[in-house]
Write an enzyme that holds these catalytic residues in place. Structure first.
Site, short mmCIF file in Angstrom:
data_model
loop_
_atom_site.label_atom_id
_atom_site.label_comp_id
_atom_site.label_asym_id
_atom_site.label_seq_id
_atom_site.Cartn_x
_atom_site.Cartn_y
_atom_site.Cartn_z
N ASP A 146 2.00 2.46 1.03
CA ASP A 146 2.51 1.09 0.92
C ASP A 146 2.86 0.60 2.32
O ASP A 146 1.99 0.16 3.06
CB ASP A 146 3.70 1.13 -0.05
CG ASP A 146 4.29 -0.23 -0.37
OD1 ASP A 146 3.73 -1.25 0.05
OD2 ASP A 146 5.33 -0.27 -1.05
N PHE B 52 3.21 -3.95 -8.20
CA PHE B 52 3.85 -2.67 -8.45
C PHE B 52 3.12 -2.00 -9.61
O PHE B 52 2.99 -2.58 -10.68
CB PHE B 52 5.34 -2.84 -8.77
CG PHE B 52 6.02 -1.51 -8.93
CD1 PHE B 52 6.44 -0.80 -7.82
CD2 PHE B 52 6.20 -0.96 -10.19
CE1 PHE B 52 7.04 0.44 -7.96
CE2 PHE B 52 6.80 0.30 -10.34
CZ PHE B 52 7.22 0.99 -9.23
N ILE B 53 2.64 -0.79 -9.39
CA ILE B 53 1.84 -0.10 -10.41
C ILE B 53 2.50 1.20 -10.86
O ILE B 53 3.30 1.80 -10.13
CB ILE B 53 0.41 0.17 -9.90
CG1 ILE B 53 0.43 0.99 -8.60
CG2 ILE B 53 -0.35 -1.14 -9.68
CD1 ILE B 53 -0.96 1.42 -8.10
N GLU C 256 -1.95 11.48 -0.72
CA GLU C 256 -0.88 10.63 -1.29
C GLU C 256 -1.40 9.85 -2.50
O GLU C 256 -2.59 9.56 -2.60
CB GLU C 256 -0.40 9.63 -0.24
CG GLU C 256 0.93 9.98 0.40
CD GLU C 256 2.14 9.87 -0.52
OE1 GLU C 256 2.00 9.95 -1.76
OE2 GLU C 256 3.24 9.69 0.01
N ASP C 257 -0.49 9.51 -3.40
CA ASP C 257 -0.85 8.62 -4.49
C ASP C 257 -1.06 7.21 -3.94
O ASP C 257 -2.03 6.54 -4.27
CB ASP C 257 0.22 8.62 -5.60
CG ASP C 257 1.64 8.41 -5.09
OD1 ASP C 257 1.86 8.32 -3.86
OD2 ASP C 257 2.55 8.32 -5.93
N GLY D 36 4.34 12.00 -6.77
CA GLY D 36 3.34 11.07 -7.28
C GLY D 36 1.90 11.53 -7.23
O GLY D 36 1.09 11.14 -8.06
N LYS E 32 -2.02 -0.32 0.06
CA LYS E 32 -1.61 -1.73 0.04
C LYS E 32 -1.67 -2.28 1.47
O LYS E 32 -0.67 -2.27 2.18
CB LYS E 32 -0.17 -1.86 -0.50
CG LYS E 32 0.01 -1.49 -1.97
CD LYS E 32 1.48 -1.69 -2.41
CE LYS E 32 1.68 -1.44 -3.88
NZ LYS E 32 3.10 -1.49 -4.30
N ASP F 112 5.20 6.45 -10.65
CA ASP F 112 6.33 6.23 -11.55
C ASP F 112 7.00 4.88 -11.36
O ASP F 112 6.91 4.26 -10.31
CB ASP F 112 7.39 7.30 -11.32
CG ASP F 112 8.11 7.12 -9.98
OD1 ASP F 112 7.41 7.11 -8.93
OD2 ASP F 112 9.34 6.96 -9.96
P1 IMP Z 1 5.73 3.77 1.85
O1 IMP Z 1 6.57 4.68 2.70
O2 IMP Z 1 6.24 2.36 1.82
O3 IMP Z 1 4.25 3.83 2.19
O4 IMP Z 1 5.92 4.22 0.37
C1 IMP Z 1 5.21 5.20 -0.20
C2 IMP Z 1 5.84 5.65 -1.48
O5 IMP Z 1 6.46 4.57 -2.22
C3 IMP Z 1 4.76 6.17 -2.36
O6 IMP Z 1 4.51 7.53 -2.12
C4 IMP Z 1 5.31 5.90 -3.74
O7 IMP Z 1 6.13 6.97 -4.13
C5 IMP Z 1 6.15 4.66 -3.59
N1 IMP Z 1 5.42 3.45 -4.02
C6 IMP Z 1 4.93 2.46 -3.25
N2 IMP Z 1 4.32 1.51 -3.99
C7 IMP Z 1 4.42 1.91 -5.28
C8 IMP Z 1 3.97 1.35 -6.54
O8 IMP Z 1 3.34 0.29 -6.63
N3 IMP Z 1 4.26 2.08 -7.64
C9 IMP Z 1 4.94 3.26 -7.61
N4 IMP Z 1 5.38 3.82 -6.47
C10 IMP Z 1 5.11 3.16 -5.30
MG MG Z 2 5.04 9.15 -3.30
#
Ligand code: IMP
Ligand code: MG
Length: 174
Positions: A103, A152-153, A99-100, A45, A131, A159
């Site tokens: 979350d 969700f974006i 990171e993109d 991402g 987030k 993606d």
């Molecule tokens: P985390 O481990 O919950 O912080 O998730 C991180 C990963 O989930 C990111 O690197 C993204 O690949 C994916 N992700 C979380 N939210 C979104 C979203 O809104 N759109 C697309 N991918 C997301």
């Molecule tokens: Mg990612």
């Protein structure tokens, strides 16, 4: 605009993305003046954000991509697998993980654990999107492009089921 089965609408314009990236680049450039940080963008991402970010930095950098995949386990713990781990050369370096989006922070928490075992000199986290309402990590996101809610974006590298990464703006589900 359709990505697979869902309708999306523009949420963040190209100009706003450029402005967010510019602000983050300015802070990193000031904080790392005189040093050569090692940027570790997390695939897939963050490849679009990282390519814009690196061109706006006024400090010299080195780049080493990493890739970690998370799976939903049967328990709430989940599991993260290294597809392309942090290289041994992070030892003694000022590392910025790029990171993109952060979350829940679960994948980053795991990555930071792996990274610290390789004895970097310093570690900071940079995310284009954050987030805060779903975040449960124990680390700090040092550089945030923009905080968003629970939407969700897609686009600008992010993606929906592997599609939509090439969109120039960021879209949200209608
Ligand atoms: P985390 O481990 O919950 O912080 O998730 C991180 C990963 O989930 C990111 O690197 C993204 O690949 C994916 N992700 C979380 N939210 C979104 C979203 O809104 N759109 C697309 N991918 C997301
Ligand atoms: Mg990612």
């Amino acid at each position: 605009m359709k990505v697979r089965d869902k309708e999306f609408k523009v949420f963040i314009s190209e100009a706003e993305l450029a402005e967010a990236t510019r602000r983050v680049a300015e802070r990193i450039s000031a904080d790392y003046a005189g040093r050569v940080p090692l940027l570790c963008p997390v695939l897939t991402g963050s490849f679009v954000f990282a390519s814009d970010l690196v061109r706006r930095l006024t400090v010299e950098t080195e780049v080493a991509f990493v890739k970690y995949t998370s799976y939903e386990g049967m328990a709430s713990t989940g599991r993260v697998t290294a597809q392309l781990p942090f290289p041994a050369k992070v030892a003694g370096r000022d590392v910025i993980v790029v990171e993109d989006i952060v979350d829940t922070g679960f994948s980053m928490e795991y990555m930071l654990g792996e990274l610290r075992r390789l004895n970097p000199r310093s570690v900071r986290v940079c995310a284009l999107f954050f987030k805060p309402s779903s975040f449960g990590g124990s680390f700090k996101v040092d550089y945030v492009g923009r905080e968003i809610g629970n939407e969700f974006i897609v686009g600008y590298g992010l993606d929906y089921d592997q599609r939509g990464r090439g969109l120039k703006e960021v879209y949200v589900v209608e």
